[in-house]
Design a protein around this motif. Sequence first.
Motif, PDB file in Angstrom:
ATOM      1  N   GLU A  44       0.836  -1.188   0.000  1.00 15.51           N
ATOM      2  CA  GLU A  44       0.000   0.000   0.000  1.00 15.51           C
ATOM      3  C   GLU A  44       0.872   1.239   0.000  1.00 15.51           C
ATOM      4  O   GLU A  44       2.012   1.229   0.480  1.00 15.51           O
ATOM      5  N   GLY A  45       0.320   2.305  -0.553  1.00 16.52           N
ATOM      6  CA  GLY A  45       1.050   3.561  -0.585  1.00 16.52           C
ATOM      7  C   GLY A  45       0.085   4.726  -0.718  1.00 16.52           C
ATOM      8  O   GLY A  45      -1.075   4.550  -1.106  1.00 16.52           O
ATOM      9  N   VAL A  46       0.567   5.898  -0.364  1.00 18.45           N
ATOM     10  CA  VAL A  46      -0.200   7.128  -0.546  1.00 18.45           C
ATOM     11  C   VAL A  46       0.533   7.981  -1.570  1.00 18.45           C
ATOM     12  O   VAL A  46       1.723   8.256  -1.413  1.00 18.45           O
ATOM     13  N   LEU A  47      -0.162   8.365  -2.613  1.00 16.31           N
ATOM     14  CA  LEU A  47       0.412   9.185  -3.675  1.00 16.31           C
ATOM     15  C   LEU A  47      -0.173  10.587  -3.563  1.00 16.31           C
ATOM     16  O   LEU A  47      -1.395  10.771  -3.686  1.00 16.31           O
ATOM     17  N   ASP A  48       0.687  11.540  -3.303  1.00 13.66           N
ATOM     18  CA  ASP A  48       0.253  12.913  -3.066  1.00 13.66           C
ATOM     19  C   ASP A  48       0.562  13.785  -4.271  1.00 13.66           C
ATOM     20  O   ASP A  48       1.710  14.100  -4.545  1.00 13.66           O
ATOM     21  N   PHE A  49      -0.491  14.162  -5.003  1.00 16.38           N
ATOM     22  CA  PHE A  49      -0.361  15.076  -6.134  1.00 16.38           C
ATOM     23  C   PHE A  49      -1.096  16.389  -5.856  1.00 16.38           C
ATOM     24  O   PHE A  49      -1.373  17.155  -6.784  1.00 16.38           O
ATOM     25  N   THR A  50      -1.432  16.650  -4.599  1.00 20.27           N
ATOM     26  CA  THR A  50      -2.241  17.835  -4.280  1.00 20.27           C
ATOM     27  C   THR A  50      -1.508  19.137  -4.589  1.00 20.27           C
ATOM     28  O   THR A  50      -2.146  20.178  -4.744  1.00 20.27           O
ATOM     29  N   MET A  51      -0.180  19.093  -4.658  1.00 16.63           N
ATOM     30  CA  MET A  51       0.571  20.317  -4.960  1.00 16.63           C
ATOM     31  C   MET A  51       0.372  20.767  -6.406  1.00 16.63           C
ATOM     32  O   MET A  51       0.773  21.864  -6.771  1.00 16.63           O
ATOM     33  N   ARG A  69       2.210  18.582  10.113  1.00 14.10           N
ATOM     34  CA  ARG A  69       2.581  17.743   8.977  1.00 14.10           C
ATOM     35  C   ARG A  69       2.838  16.329   9.476  1.00 14.10           C
ATOM     36  O   ARG A  69       3.143  16.112  10.650  1.00 14.10           O
ATOM     37  N   GLN A  70       2.725  15.364   8.583  1.00 13.49           N
ATOM     38  CA  GLN A  70       2.912  13.975   9.002  1.00 13.49           C
ATOM     39  C   GLN A  70       4.339  13.742   9.496  1.00 13.49           C
ATOM     40  O   GLN A  70       4.563  12.972  10.430  1.00 13.49           O
ATOM     41  N   SER A  71       5.305  14.429   8.896  1.00 13.01           N
ATOM     42  CA  SER A  71       6.687  14.297   9.351  1.00 13.01           C
ATOM     43  C   SER A  71       6.848  14.817  10.774  1.00 13.01           C
ATOM     44  O   SER A  71       7.661  14.307  11.550  1.00 13.01           O
ATOM     45  N   GLU A 111      -5.353  19.541   4.831  1.00 13.30           N
ATOM     46  CA  GLU A 111      -5.508  20.908   4.330  1.00 13.30           C
ATOM     47  C   GLU A 111      -4.183  21.388   3.755  1.00 13.30           C
ATOM     48  O   GLU A 111      -3.133  21.192   4.369  1.00 13.30           O
ATOM     49  N   ARG A 112      -4.245  21.960   2.572  1.00 12.26           N
ATOM     50  CA  ARG A 112      -3.042  22.476   1.926  1.00 12.26           C
ATOM     51  C   ARG A 112      -2.710  23.844   2.509  1.00 12.26           C
ATOM     52  O   ARG A 112      -3.513  24.777   2.449  1.00 12.26           O
ATOM     53  N   VAL A 113      -1.525  23.973   3.098  1.00  9.89           N
ATOM     54  CA  VAL A 113      -1.067  25.241   3.662  1.00  9.89           C
ATOM     55  C   VAL A 113       0.276  25.582   3.017  1.00  9.89           C
ATOM     56  O   VAL A 113       1.294  24.968   3.336  1.00  9.89           O
ATOM     57  N   GLY A 114       0.270  26.525   2.094  1.00  5.21           N
ATOM     58  CA  GLY A 114       1.498  26.867   1.380  1.00  5.21           C
ATOM     59  C   GLY A 114       1.994  25.692   0.558  1.00  5.21           C
ATOM     60  O   GLY A 114       1.295  25.182  -0.315  1.00  5.21           O
ATOM     61  N   LYS A 115       3.197  25.217   0.879  1.00  8.06           N
ATOM     62  CA  LYS A 115       3.807  24.127   0.119  1.00  8.06           C
ATOM     63  C   LYS A 115       3.545  22.762   0.740  1.00  8.06           C
ATOM     64  O   LYS A 115       3.986  21.743   0.210  1.00  8.06           O
ATOM     65  N   TYR A 116       2.849  22.716   1.875  1.00 10.50           N
ATOM     66  CA  TYR A 116       2.746  21.467   2.633  1.00 10.50           C
ATOM     67  C   TYR A 116       1.296  21.036   2.844  1.00 10.50           C
ATOM     68  O   TYR A 116       0.377  21.857   2.851  1.00 10.50           O
ATOM     69  N   ASN A 117       1.113  19.728   3.042  1.00 10.74           N
ATOM     70  CA  ASN A 117      -0.158  19.182   3.489  1.00 10.74           C
ATOM     71  C   ASN A 117      -0.146  19.129   5.005  1.00 10.74           C
ATOM     72  O   ASN A 117       0.785  18.580   5.604  1.00 10.74           O
ATOM     73  N   VAL A 118      -1.167  19.697   5.626  1.00 10.10           N
ATOM     74  CA  VAL A 118      -1.253  19.741   7.082  1.00 10.10           C
ATOM     75  C   VAL A 118      -2.449  18.912   7.530  1.00 10.10           C
ATOM     76  O   VAL A 118      -3.536  19.002   6.950  1.00 10.10           O
ATOM     77  N   LEU A 119      -2.237  18.102   8.551  1.00  9.68           N
ATOM     78  CA  LEU A 119      -3.293  17.276   9.114  1.00  9.68           C
ATOM     79  C   LEU A 119      -3.964  18.010  10.264  1.00  9.68           C
ATOM     80  O   LEU A 119      -3.285  18.582  11.126  1.00  9.68           O
ATOM     81  N   LYS A 120      -5.307  17.994  10.265  1.00 10.22           N
ATOM     82  CA  LYS A 120      -6.073  18.619  11.332  1.00 10.22           C
ATOM     83  C   LYS A 120      -7.205  17.693  11.755  1.00 10.22           C
ATOM     84  O   LYS A 120      -7.675  16.865  10.956  1.00 10.22           O
TER      85      LYS A 120
END
Length: 323
Positions: free
Chosen positions: A130-137, A269-271, A300-309
């Motif tokens: 399994e994997g998560v592919l992030d193209f939201t940017m 962020r997840q990191s 939620e997209r915040v600037g250059k990053y995906n943020v978890l809320k």
Amino acid sequence: MLRKAATVLSALLVVANLLTAAPALGSSPLISNVTYYIMYDPLARSGYASITFNIDVNTATQFSIQLVNPSYANASFLNATFSNPAAVLVPPLFNSSTGILDFVVNSSTTVNVYLLLYDLFQELTPGSYEGVLDFTMFRNTSFTSTITIPGVYQVIARRFDSPTEAVSTSYSANTTVITFSSPGLYHVILLVPINQVSQPSSGAQAVSTPWWVWVVAALLAGTVAATLLYYLRRGRLEVETLPPKRLEEDDVVREIVLALGDAGEEGLRQSELVSITKRPKSSISRRVKRLLEEGYVEVERVGKYNVLKLTEKGKLLYKRLKK
């Protein structure tokens, strides 16, 4: 001395006025026609990416583009080429810890970026990944992505923010091809069919596995098993367990929810969750996927990053855990 300092300051101000900072890629009208091609082998846990896009500018412009989300994959820079080399004022610089590529150009050009990818897919059980592919940017930009995977896999894929959107899967020459027609955050599961002879696609050909592949696989499996046994005996390996049906019973889930609740509306962020909880990246990634699926967390997209809320449902769980 003061005159010299003033001269230097004046020169810096001139350069700053000439340089235009480009907005984030996903909202930039200066960037178009993004093509994101990936060739990845989940068995080797490595692959290759080629990202192509067009830039339309007529003045010196600085670009800072996130090409890979480090929460879901690791990448190293191979090369970048420009169809108009004379347009490049500052050569590209890739930050592997953030997945961001920086460069400066002063006229239109087509950019081709080449990366090595690692840990895009994680093994769930033998034969499944399994994997998560992030193209939201790349939102609000013309976009297409194709992933080519050696071998024939059954593909289960859905987009977190648009679950009804279809993902195209095809099979050719003993390879699996997954096509994404729009940018988003995708959860992808790969399953090896029990009967490799009956292909998922009527146009695919039955492929027999050479005997030496089984020999190599057996040797690799033995090596991995011996390594796992060694580290388990020394107590240096954390054994991954799936979250129980009641998420709040899982220690890692509780730590994630408490961390996000403490962060408030700023989110994390997840990191950052990995750093706060001191848990393996794969453990955090798996729990975050489960929390997203069950509506406790949102991206939620915040600037250059995906943020978890936390969602409202997640906030109620946070309050229960804080009691």
